[in-house]
Design a protein around this motif. Structure first.
Motif, mmCIF file in Angstrom:
data_model
loop_
_atom_site.group_PDB
_atom_site.id
_atom_site.type_symbol
_atom_site.label_atom_id
_atom_site.label_comp_id
_atom_site.label_asym_id
_atom_site.label_seq_id
_atom_site.Cartn_x
_atom_site.Cartn_y
_atom_site.Cartn_z
ATOM 1 N N GLY A 27 0.673 -1.322 -0.224
ATOM 2 C CA GLY A 27 -0.006 0.024 -0.194
ATOM 3 C C GLY A 27 0.759 1.198 -0.133
ATOM 4 O O GLY A 27 0.644 2.264 -0.959
ATOM 5 N N PHE A 28 1.337 1.448 0.788
ATOM 6 C CA PHE A 28 2.821 2.492 1.172
ATOM 7 C C PHE A 28 3.589 2.962 -0.307
ATOM 8 O O PHE A 28 3.881 3.826 -0.988
ATOM 9 N N ALA A 29 4.011 1.328 -1.167
ATOM 10 C CA ALA A 29 4.679 1.184 -2.113
ATOM 11 C C ALA A 29 3.913 2.042 -3.031
ATOM 12 O O ALA A 29 4.345 3.118 -3.476
ATOM 13 N N LEU A 30 2.756 1.623 -3.120
ATOM 14 C CA LEU A 30 1.907 2.704 -4.339
ATOM 15 C C LEU A 30 1.463 3.348 -4.253
ATOM 16 O O LEU A 30 1.399 4.725 -4.881
ATOM 17 N N GLY A 31 1.346 3.792 -3.553
ATOM 18 C CA GLY A 31 1.117 4.856 -2.723
ATOM 19 C C GLY A 31 2.285 6.329 -2.897
ATOM 20 O O GLY A 31 1.696 7.131 -3.546
ATOM 21 N N ALA A 32 3.324 5.871 -3.344
ATOM 22 C CA ALA A 32 4.226 6.863 -3.421
ATOM 23 C C ALA A 32 4.311 6.746 -4.410
ATOM 24 O O ALA A 32 4.897 7.752 -4.801
ATOM 25 N N LEU A 33 4.449 5.366 -5.033
ATOM 26 C CA LEU A 33 5.090 5.739 -6.994
ATOM 27 C C LEU A 33 3.269 6.423 -7.180
ATOM 28 O O LEU A 33 3.524 7.452 -7.877
ATOM 29 N N PHE A 34 2.561 6.946 -6.989
ATOM 30 C CA PHE A 34 1.978 7.519 -8.016
ATOM 31 C C PHE A 34 1.164 9.261 -7.304
ATOM 32 O O PHE A 34 1.406 10.076 -8.121
ATOM 33 N N LEU A 35 2.432 9.032 -6.368
ATOM 34 C CA LEU A 35 2.357 10.258 -5.975
ATOM 35 C C LEU A 35 3.684 11.267 -6.374
ATOM 36 O O LEU A 35 3.397 12.030 -7.395
ATOM 37 N N SER A 36 4.563 10.377 -6.962
ATOM 38 C CA SER A 36 5.966 10.999 -7.312
ATOM 39 C C SER A 36 5.008 10.647 -9.358
ATOM 40 O O SER A 36 5.976 11.593 -9.825
ATOM 41 N N PHE A 37 4.396 10.390 -9.849
ATOM 42 C CA PHE A 37 4.286 10.736 -10.629
ATOM 43 C C PHE A 37 3.468 11.033 -11.098
ATOM 44 O O PHE A 37 3.660 12.396 -12.205
ATOM 45 N N THR A 38 2.178 12.113 -10.253
ATOM 46 C CA THR A 38 1.794 13.630 -9.707
ATOM 47 C C THR A 38 2.878 14.167 -10.480
ATOM 48 O O THR A 38 2.252 15.174 -10.954
ATOM 49 N N VAL A 39 4.448 14.267 -9.947
ATOM 50 C CA VAL A 39 5.236 15.026 -9.885
ATOM 51 C C VAL A 39 5.788 15.118 -11.038
ATOM 52 O O VAL A 39 5.876 16.154 -11.489
ATOM 53 N N TRP A 40 6.338 13.906 -12.046
ATOM 54 C CA TRP A 40 6.289 13.835 -13.188
ATOM 55 C C TRP A 40 5.363 14.888 -14.219
ATOM 56 O O TRP A 40 5.525 15.342 -15.199
ATOM 57 N N ILE A 41 4.256 13.885 -14.111
ATOM 58 C CA ILE A 41 2.386 15.083 -15.010
ATOM 59 C C ILE A 41 2.825 15.822 -14.751
ATOM 60 O O ILE A 41 2.309 16.676 -16.349
ATOM 61 N N TRP A 42 3.091 16.431 -13.670
ATOM 62 C CA TRP A 42 2.630 17.802 -13.541
ATOM 63 C C TRP A 42 3.505 19.173 -14.434
ATOM 64 O O TRP A 42 3.031 19.572 -14.743
ATOM 65 N N LYS A 43 4.853 18.723 -14.444
ATOM 66 C CA LYS A 43 6.183 18.796 -15.055
ATOM 67 C C LYS A 43 6.167 19.169 -16.525
ATOM 68 O O LYS A 43 5.743 19.676 -17.268
ATOM 69 N N LYS A 44 4.840 17.797 -17.032
ATOM 70 C CA LYS A 44 5.083 17.566 -18.408
ATOM 71 C C LYS A 44 4.533 18.528 -18.646
ATOM 72 O O LYS A 44 3.958 19.403 -19.877
ATOM 73 N N GLY A 45 2.749 18.651 -17.922
ATOM 74 C CA GLY A 45 2.066 19.692 -18.023
ATOM 75 C C GLY A 45 2.294 20.687 -18.313
ATOM 76 O O GLY A 45 1.722 21.267 -18.700
ATOM 77 N N LEU A 46 2.630 21.057 -17.377
ATOM 78 C CA LEU A 46 3.319 22.317 -17.581
ATOM 79 C C LEU A 46 4.229 22.772 -18.309
ATOM 80 O O LEU A 46 3.801 24.249 -19.337
ATOM 81 N N GLN A 47 4.541 22.525 -19.121
ATOM 82 C CA GLN A 47 5.386 23.134 -20.093
ATOM 83 C C GLN A 47 3.634 23.236 -21.922
ATOM 84 O O GLN A 47 4.552 23.729 -22.285
ATOM 85 N N ARG A 48 2.791 22.831 -21.406
ATOM 86 C CA ARG A 48 1.631 22.901 -22.118
ATOM 87 C C ARG A 48 1.312 24.385 -22.457
ATOM 88 O O ARG A 48 0.216 24.118 -22.584
ATOM 89 N N TYR A 49 1.647 24.563 -21.156
ATOM 90 C CA TYR A 49 1.551 26.010 -20.229
ATOM 91 C C TYR A 49 1.102 27.586 -21.302
ATOM 92 O O TYR A 49 2.582 26.935 -21.763
ATOM 93 N N ARG A 50 -0.278 27.307 -22.190
ATOM 94 C CA ARG A 50 -0.311 28.599 -22.687
ATOM 95 C C ARG A 50 -0.811 29.931 -22.341
ATOM 96 O O ARG A 50 -0.835 31.026 -23.001
ATOM 97 N N SER A 51 -0.778 29.786 -20.605
ATOM 98 C CA SER A 51 -0.864 31.098 -20.181
ATOM 99 C C SER A 51 -2.512 31.541 -20.868
ATOM 100 O O SER A 51 -3.064 30.504 -20.636
ATOM 101 N N ALA A 52 -2.781 32.594 -21.108
ATOM 102 C CA ALA A 52 -3.983 33.581 -20.914
ATOM 103 C C ALA A 52 -4.547 32.464 -21.587
ATOM 104 O O ALA A 52 -4.717 31.536 -22.574
#
Lengths: 281, 265
Positions: free
Chosen positions: B238-263
């Protein structure tokens, strides 16, 4: 007949509202597709949960029927509930109407030569049309996958009564939500109350549990309540669980409720407008 | 160490700010409490009716089921208290370009957008859930050791973070598709799966719900701990999976930000 006269005809103006609204909703049909697929996730849980319950009964040697329903019936009941709710649920109606009243947005409609409540009906009907346009693509394959659960072929009478009951379902859902929304004429802040009402509706319409397996002392109330027509009755009618000689009686009570709700909502509208202070605007 | 302290202090400040806001709407608090209470009563009736038909469901008795229901309730309420509003707001911010205001602040943006608003009514309701669990355990004559309670708390938090990870990824998806309503609906519909014991599902679905869409890890692991239906490996998993999922959010967040077009538009 000149264009001007035609436009004045009551039917025509509501037709225009309906078709404009439908076109607007159609623009967002991708949203509907998305919802139409994920909507069925809870059904998956239900299928397995009821399996475990019926299985538990089998091991303990209890009757394989619960309230006269077999496991297959229970699954079909839950599946047909999606059809019934597809007619009786009019999401957003309560909150939209109460917001129009509370924030004085009603002014916009009062100055137009339309009846606000009929306008709401057309608005929601358009929503339903688009919903069913998409649902006709998603429901049949899902029901086909579940074909082994459908053990009862409805008779012509049952099919007819089912269609009528869906009309009652929409009418009661629509009128009830309008009435609750109109409570805003008397009580300005009702958003918390709306949630309670929705929960009661959820329970009393038989969405959570089929009404016939609830404790017997509740039956008198639940079977005659208007909410059963929003879910329970359409399902059991098509499943052949209502004897044919009682179909008419069930539908008649439904129509009585539609009549009562219609009268009440007209009365609330008339009395409410007298209290309406058009704040905001 | 200094950084951690800074983030903790900031979390405290944001929570205090929300608490002050909440105090302005006391009636709302009471109404929310009673509606949630009604929802719980309805769940009780539901479980009561189901167990009126059979003594055991997939090997779970009534009180065990109520422990599971209570646990899931606590987790869902805590998730709604801490993250739900923030996830919904995030999709709006991405779409309308309002994320700019958060990006310029000298702090980790994911941290800021995820924890900015706290919903105190849900915090309060989660405590009612704890009451439900204790009541059911009492009915079965089971006790929880101090260590067990701490571990349960950690697993509940882990479940909240898994919920958060899934919903956050769905919100971040807005970077790619431009809109993401239906988020609320998805939360409710996936949440259905964590309400019941994993044992009711067939093999394939059960595996799916333990791994890719880990709705069972969320609720079944902490509840299983309390009623001794969990092997020790389940805790680590359970803990391992939680850690894995949480680190995935950090990765996807950075990927997503690269696509951010602001206004907007």
């Amino acid at each position: 007949m000149s264009e001007a006269v035609r436009a004045k005809s009551a039917f025509h103006k509501y037709w225009i509202i309906l078709s404009t609204r439908t076109q607007e909703d159609m623009a967002y049909r991708a949203n509907y597709v998305f919802g139409a697929i994920f909507r069925f996730l809870p059904l998956v849980t239900m299928i397995f949960l009821w399996w475990a319950i019926y299985d538990g009964r089998k091991t303990s040697g209890a009757s394989p029927l619960i309230g006269g329903m077999s496991y297959e019936d229970m699954v079909v009941y839950n599946a047909l509930m999606y059809v019934a709710r597809g007619f009786s649920s009019v999401p957003g109606t309560m909150s939209d109407i109460s917001k129009d009243v509370k924030d004085g947005l009603l002014n916009r409609y009062l100055i137009k030569p339309i009846n606000y409540l009929w306008y709401q009906v057309m608005y929601r009907l358009a929503h339903k049309l688009v919903f069913w346009y998409i649902a006709l693509l998603t429901f049949p394959p899902i029901f086909f996958l579940m074909r082994r659960y459908f053990t009862h072929w409805p008779t012509l009478w049952e099919c007819g009564a089912f269609v009528v009951s869906l009309f009652i379902a929409f009418s009661i859902g629509m009128l009830f939500c309008s009435m609750i929304g109109m409570l805003a004429f008397w009580f300005l802040e009702i958003s918390g109350f709306l949630f309670v009402v929705m929960m009661l509706e959820f329970f009393m319409s038989g969405q959570l549990i089929p009404l016939n397996i609830l404790p017997a002392y509740l039956h008198q109330v639940l079977f005659f309540s208007p909410f059963g027509y929003e879910g329970y009755w359409p399902c059991v009618i098509l499943m052949g669980k209502v004897p044919e000689d009682q179909l008419l009686q069930v539908l008649l009570i439904g129509f009585v409720w539609v009549g009562i709700f219609y009268g009440l909502s007209r009365l609330m509208w008339k009395q409410g407008l007298k209290r309406y202070s058009a704040v905001g605007g | 160490m200094k950084t951690i302290w800074r983030y903790l202090k900031l979390t405290g400040l944001m929570m205090r700010n929300c608490f002050v806001r909440e105090l302005q709407f006391k009636a709302n608090f009471v109404v929310r409490f009673f509606t949630e209470l009604m929802w719980l009563v309805m769940q009780f009736i539901y479980i009561g009716v189901m167990y009126g038909q059979t003594g055991e469901i997939a090997g779970w008795n009534k009180w065990e089921m109520i422990v599971l229901m209570g646990t899931n309730y606590v987790i869902a309420q805590l998730f709604e208290a801490l993250f739900y509003d923030n996830c919904v707001r995030l999709t709006d911010q991405i779409r309308q370009g309002d994320l700019d205001f958060n990006l310029i602040k000298p702090i980790n943006t994911q941290f800021l957008v995820s924890l900015r608003y706290t919903d105190y009514a849900s915090v309060f309701n989660s405590m009612v859930g704890v009451g439900v669990i204790l009541f059911a355990l009492g009915k079965m004559g089971m006790a929880v050791s101090f260590g067990g309670a701490i571990l349960f708390g950690a697993l509940v938090l882990n479940g909240v973070l898994i919920y958060y990870s899934i919903l956050f990824v769905l919100s971040v998806w807005t970077f790619w598709i431009g809109r993401s309503n239906n988020l609320m609906e998805l939360y409710w519909q996936f949440g259905q799966f964590s309400r019941y014991p994993g044992d009711i599902y067939p093999w394939f679905l059960r595996k799916l719900l333990w791994t890719v869409i880990p709705m069972l890890v969320v609720s079944n692991v902490p509840a299983g701990l309390l009623i001794h239906k969990l092997e020790i490996g389940g805790i680590f998993y359970g803990f391992a999976l939680g850690a894995l999922f949480l680190s995935f959010t950090v990765w996807i967040w950075k990927k997503g930000l690269q696509r951010y077009r602001s206004a907007s538009s």
